[in-house]
Design a protein around this motif. Structure first.
Motif, PDB file in Angstrom:
ATOM      1  N   GLU A 409       0.823  -1.210   0.000  1.00 24.94           N
ATOM      2  CA  GLU A 409       0.000   0.000   0.000  1.00 24.94           C
ATOM      3  C   GLU A 409       0.856   1.259   0.000  1.00 24.94           C
ATOM      4  N   LEU A 410       1.871   1.268   0.830  1.00 23.15           N
ATOM      5  CA  LEU A 410       2.719   2.453   0.934  1.00 23.15           C
ATOM      6  C   LEU A 410       3.518   2.709  -0.341  1.00 23.15           C
ATOM      7  N   ASN A 411       3.948   1.639  -1.014  1.00 22.97           N
ATOM      8  CA  ASN A 411       4.774   1.772  -2.218  1.00 22.97           C
ATOM      9  C   ASN A 411       3.968   1.905  -3.498  1.00 22.97           C
ATOM     10  N   LEU A 412       2.649   1.765  -3.414  1.00 22.32           N
ATOM     11  CA  LEU A 412       1.819   1.658  -4.612  1.00 22.32           C
ATOM     12  C   LEU A 412       2.009   2.826  -5.569  1.00 22.32           C
ATOM     13  N   PHE A 413       2.099   4.034  -5.044  1.00 15.75           N
ATOM     14  CA  PHE A 413       2.125   5.218  -5.902  1.00 15.75           C
ATOM     15  C   PHE A 413       3.542   5.733  -6.189  1.00 15.75           C
ATOM     16  N   SER A 414       4.538   5.070  -5.598  1.00 20.05           N
ATOM     17  CA  SER A 414       5.908   5.536  -5.812  1.00 20.05           C
ATOM     18  C   SER A 414       6.829   4.460  -6.369  1.00 20.05           C
ATOM     19  N   ASN A 415       6.537   3.215  -6.091  1.00 16.97           N
ATOM     20  CA  ASN A 415       7.382   2.121  -6.568  1.00 16.97           C
ATOM     21  C   ASN A 415       6.499   0.907  -6.820  1.00 16.97           C
ATOM     22  N   ALA A 434       1.750 -19.520  -8.168  1.00 16.36           N
ATOM     23  CA  ALA A 434       1.929 -18.165  -8.703  1.00 16.36           C
ATOM     24  C   ALA A 434       0.931 -17.864  -9.804  1.00 16.36           C
ATOM     25  N   ASN A 435      -0.192 -18.581  -9.784  1.00 15.63           N
ATOM     26  CA  ASN A 435      -1.188 -18.456 -10.851  1.00 15.63           C
ATOM     27  C   ASN A 435      -2.358 -17.556 -10.472  1.00 15.63           C
ATOM     28  N   HIS A 436      -2.274 -16.942  -9.323  1.00 21.49           N
ATOM     29  CA  HIS A 436      -3.401 -16.120  -8.869  1.00 21.49           C
ATOM     30  C   HIS A 436      -3.002 -14.659  -8.696  1.00 21.49           C
ATOM     31  N   HIS A 437      -1.990 -14.240  -9.433  1.00 21.43           N
ATOM     32  CA  HIS A 437      -1.596 -12.838  -9.351  1.00 21.43           C
ATOM     33  C   HIS A 437      -2.687 -11.935  -9.924  1.00 21.43           C
ATOM     34  N   LYS A 438      -2.816 -10.774  -9.335  1.00 24.81           N
ATOM     35  CA  LYS A 438      -3.635  -9.706  -9.899  1.00 24.81           C
ATOM     36  C   LYS A 438      -2.709  -8.512 -10.091  1.00 24.81           C
ATOM     37  N   ILE A 439      -2.886  -7.806 -11.168  1.00 28.58           N
ATOM     38  CA  ILE A 439      -1.965  -6.732 -11.523  1.00 28.58           C
ATOM     39  C   ILE A 439      -2.381  -5.438 -10.840  1.00 28.58           C
ATOM     40  N   LEU A 440      -1.483  -4.913 -10.020  1.00 29.05           N
ATOM     41  CA  LEU A 440      -1.733  -3.647  -9.354  1.00 29.05           C
ATOM     42  C   LEU A 440      -1.484  -2.480 -10.303  1.00 29.05           C
ATOM     43  N   THR A 441      -2.226  -1.431 -10.108  1.00 32.35           N
ATOM     44  CA  THR A 441      -2.015  -0.177 -10.822  1.00 32.35           C
ATOM     45  C   THR A 441      -1.930   0.944  -9.801  1.00 32.35           C
ATOM     46  N   SER A 442      -1.200   1.997 -10.143  1.00 29.21           N
ATOM     47  CA  SER A 442      -0.984   3.105  -9.206  1.00 29.21           C
ATOM     48  C   SER A 442      -2.162   4.053  -9.195  1.00 29.21           C
ATOM     49  N   ASP A 443      -3.309   3.522  -8.790  1.00 29.15           N
ATOM     50  CA  ASP A 443      -4.527   4.330  -8.748  1.00 29.15           C
ATOM     51  C   ASP A 443      -5.490   3.692  -7.755  1.00 29.15           C
ATOM     52  N   ALA A 444      -6.712   4.209  -7.740  1.00 29.92           N
ATOM     53  CA  ALA A 444      -7.705   3.713  -6.791  1.00 29.92           C
ATOM     54  C   ALA A 444      -8.026   2.243  -7.009  1.00 29.92           C
ATOM     55  N   THR A 445      -7.957   1.801  -8.260  1.00 31.36           N
ATOM     56  CA  THR A 445      -8.237   0.396  -8.546  1.00 31.36           C
ATOM     57  C   THR A 445      -7.185  -0.506  -7.910  1.00 31.36           C
ATOM     58  N   GLY A 446      -5.920  -0.121  -8.043  1.00 30.61           N
ATOM     59  CA  GLY A 446      -4.855  -0.890  -7.417  1.00 30.61           C
ATOM     60  C   GLY A 446      -4.960  -0.885  -5.907  1.00 30.61           C
ATOM     61  N   LEU A 447      -5.317   0.271  -5.337  1.00 25.60           N
ATOM     62  CA  LEU A 447      -5.471   0.362  -3.891  1.00 25.60           C
ATOM     63  C   LEU A 447      -6.605  -0.532  -3.415  1.00 25.60           C
ATOM     64  N   GLN A 448      -7.680  -0.594  -4.193  1.00 25.74           N
ATOM     65  CA  GLN A 448      -8.810  -1.435  -3.804  1.00 25.74           C
ATOM     66  C   GLN A 448      -8.419  -2.909  -3.784  1.00 25.74           C
ATOM     67  N   LEU A 449      -7.572  -3.320  -4.726  1.00 27.42           N
ATOM     68  CA  LEU A 449      -7.096  -4.705  -4.720  1.00 27.42           C
ATOM     69  C   LEU A 449      -6.346  -5.017  -3.424  1.00 27.42           C
ATOM     70  N   ILE A 450      -5.543  -4.066  -2.975  1.00 31.74           N
ATOM     71  CA  ILE A 450      -4.797  -4.283  -1.738  1.00 31.74           C
ATOM     72  C   ILE A 450      -5.746  -4.332  -0.536  1.00 31.74           C
ATOM     73  N   MET A 451      -6.724  -3.432  -0.505  1.00 32.23           N
ATOM     74  CA  MET A 451      -7.677  -3.448   0.602  1.00 32.23           C
ATOM     75  C   MET A 451      -8.492  -4.738   0.601  1.00 32.23           C
ATOM     76  N   ASP A 452      -8.857  -5.226  -0.568  1.00 31.03           N
ATOM     77  CA  ASP A 452      -9.564  -6.506  -0.645  1.00 31.03           C
ATOM     78  C   ASP A 452      -8.687  -7.641  -0.119  1.00 31.03           C
ATOM     79  N   GLU A 453      -7.410  -7.582  -0.491  1.00 30.43           N
ATOM     80  CA  GLU A 453      -6.496  -8.625  -0.029  1.00 30.43           C
ATOM     81  C   GLU A 453      -6.343  -8.597   1.484  1.00 30.43           C
TER      82      GLU A 453
END
Length: 521
Positions: A409-415, A434-453
């Motif tokens: 979460e902390l690195n999402l928007f910088s790294n 390693a077949n259940h990866h979801k691709i993070l993006t540096s935006d609200a969608t990526g943040l939501q994936l982390i919060m869901d996780e």
């Protein structure tokens, strides 16, 4: 009776529980003037502060916040209405007295230790004094962070209150968070960078540099989210928080247990990874060695509260049926996510329907908390204890998987690549591939994936409610409001409370007007 219940007369009523950190000789009402002389005196005073972490089932923030979240209902028996106020955000006189008393007792004990530690003759062992002070700072920050999250408007005490000055004003939350931040920064600086593998077993449960850095990261994320700030009261920037969490991930020696199921006795069985395994960055220690003595508070008293009410359904042992799990949580998991069945007892899914007896269970959903639920094998009675007070599973207050997700979460928007790596580690362990990866993006969608996780990885471990609040009251209300299951399950999150709990009314009455009730109550 003093004006405010958290001002207690006795500092050092320490109970020996013979488990790691708390394996020490009890002290009973020994006067401060006769006490602070030797390093052993200081250590026993420190243990007195640590021991407060064990106190009370009803005052346990994990139980309270799970019931307040969308994960659980109040449950318990049909006559236990005092549980469901947390679920429904309703007023009840002195509902949260146990928590209020617990935390201010811990804060008082820390403050007395810090006030008197200079009287102790440490000889040439200055490092030992530095360590005790650092651990005390960690504990005070830990107590205050729980307290300020629960109540928001609390009294800030950095020294023991003098006689006649028991009525103290509530502080601005920013001032409380500044103390938390400075205490944790001090602890992180002064505690040794000892990797997990080098920590002696007898010291499990003590604060470490890694625990201080991890808790500071958690505080940063909560404060900046809940109060919509960019930094932690000028003490910790986002880049500072990234460095802290990255340090834990890269240098602490903590790691993920290879299989998620093995984190908890109820899901791990004979493959349970152990009470103080490599994933536990900070574990609260419990023991059965109170051995039926209700004056001791060393057992995990909230553990029995979440057990299946009044019956033994093997492998599970009896409890009181608090925090029945909302089917929304069960259904939110992907069908192939192993964490679902390792986190939640499904009565039908585990073929227990024919054995289960409803009795006076309130808000029965067919689902109970599996993590930390009592088990028939190794139950307290088998070791001379009492099932109500002598459960002994440690509570993993900070787990390495949580640290990884904080790092993501902390690195999402910088790294983004670092964030993706941390996120992948959690999912790879959960699904064992390693077949259940979801691709993070540096935006609200990526943040939501982390919060869901976080919701799935940390389900029923006391994090969900605070994760919702730090996303905003609108998000919290959308998640927590519940309809369509019958009137007994209707829940309305009242935004006017700002997610805060009710300050015990007795404390307000005793404070001579210095304490004001939170909005909405």
């Amino acid at each position: 009776m003093k004006k405010i219940i958290y001002i207690l007369a006795l500092l050092l009523s320490v109970s020996s529980c013979k488990k790691g950190l708390l394996d020490t000789t009890p002290i009973n009402q020994k006067g401060i003037s006769d006490f602070y002389k030797t390093p052993d005196d200081a250590f026993q005073a420190l243990v007195a502060a640590y021991s407060v972490l064990d106190w009370s089932g009803f005052g346990n923030i994990t139980l309270t916040s799970e019931i307040a979240s969308d994960n659980c209902f109040g449950g318990a028996g049909t006559g236990d209405a005092n549980v469901r106020q947390w679920d429904r955000f309703e007023s009840l006189t002195d509902h949260n007295t146990d928590a209020w008393t617990k935390y201010y007792t811990g804060i008082y004990r820390v403050n007395v230790l810090l006030q008197n530690i200079d009287k102790v003759d440490f000889g040439t062992n200055a490092a030992l004094k530095t360590r005790y002070i650092a651990e005390a700072h960690f504990l005070r920050a830990y107590f205050y962070f729980d307290l300020v999250r629960m109540f928001g408007n609390v009294v800030l005490l950095t020294t023991p209150v003098e006689p006649g000055k028991y009525s103290q004003p509530q502080a601005n939350p920013d001032d409380v968070y500044k103390l938390i931040a400075t205490d944790l920064k001090s602890a992180a600086t002064d505690l040794a960078a000892t990797p997990y593998a080098s920590i002696p077993a007898a010291e499990y449960g003590r604060a470490t540099k890694w625990a201080a850095e991890s808790l500071l990261g958690r505080v940063f994320l909560y404060y900046t989210g809940y109060y919509t700030k960019t930094d932690l009261v000028g003490q910790v920037s986002r880049q500072d928080a990234i460095k802290l969490i990255d340090d834990v991930i890269n240098n602490s020696g903590h790691a993920l247990v290879p299989k998620y199921a093995n984190l908890f006795r109820a899901s791990g069985g004979t493959d349970f990874a152990g009470q103080n395994n490599v994933e536990g960055v900070f574990n609260i220690q419990y023991t059965y060695l109170g051995l039926k003595d209700f004056n001791q508070q060393n057992g995990n008293r909230w553990q029995v509260l979440i057990g299946i009410r009044g019956q033994v359904l093997l492998p599970y042992y009896k409890g009181w049926g608090f925090a029945t799990v909302n089917p929304k949580l069960w259904n939110a998991f992907a069908a192939d996510d192993p964490r679902r069945a390792n986190s939640i007892i499904s009565i039908s899914g585990e073929n227990l329907t024919s054995q289960y007896v409803l009795g006076d269970q309130s808000q029965y959903t067919g689902y109970f908390c599996k993590k930390y639920t009592p088990l028939n094998t190794g139950k307290p009675e088998d070791m001379g204890g009492d099932f109500q007070i002598d459960n002994y599973d440690n509570y993993v207050a900070i787990r390495f998987a949580d640290v990884l997700l904080m790092g993501a979460e902390l690195n999402l928007f910088s790294n983004l690549s670092v964030a993706q790596n941390y996120y992948n580690k959690v999912r790879d362990r959960a699904f064992q591939d390693a077949n259940h990866h979801k691709i993070l993006t540096s935006d609200a969608t990526g943040l939501q994936l982390i919060m869901d996780e976080r919701r799935f990885e940390l389900a029923l471990e006391g994090q969900r409610y605070w994760d919702l609040l730090r996303q905003g009251l609108t998000v919290a209300k959308q998640a927590i409001d519940n309809t369509g299951m019958g009137t007994d399950f209707n829940v309305t999150f009242r935004a006017e409370t700002k997610g805060l709990l009710e300050i015990p009314q007795t404390q307000i009455s005793l404070s001579a007007g210095s304490l004001k009730q939170n909005p909405g109550y």
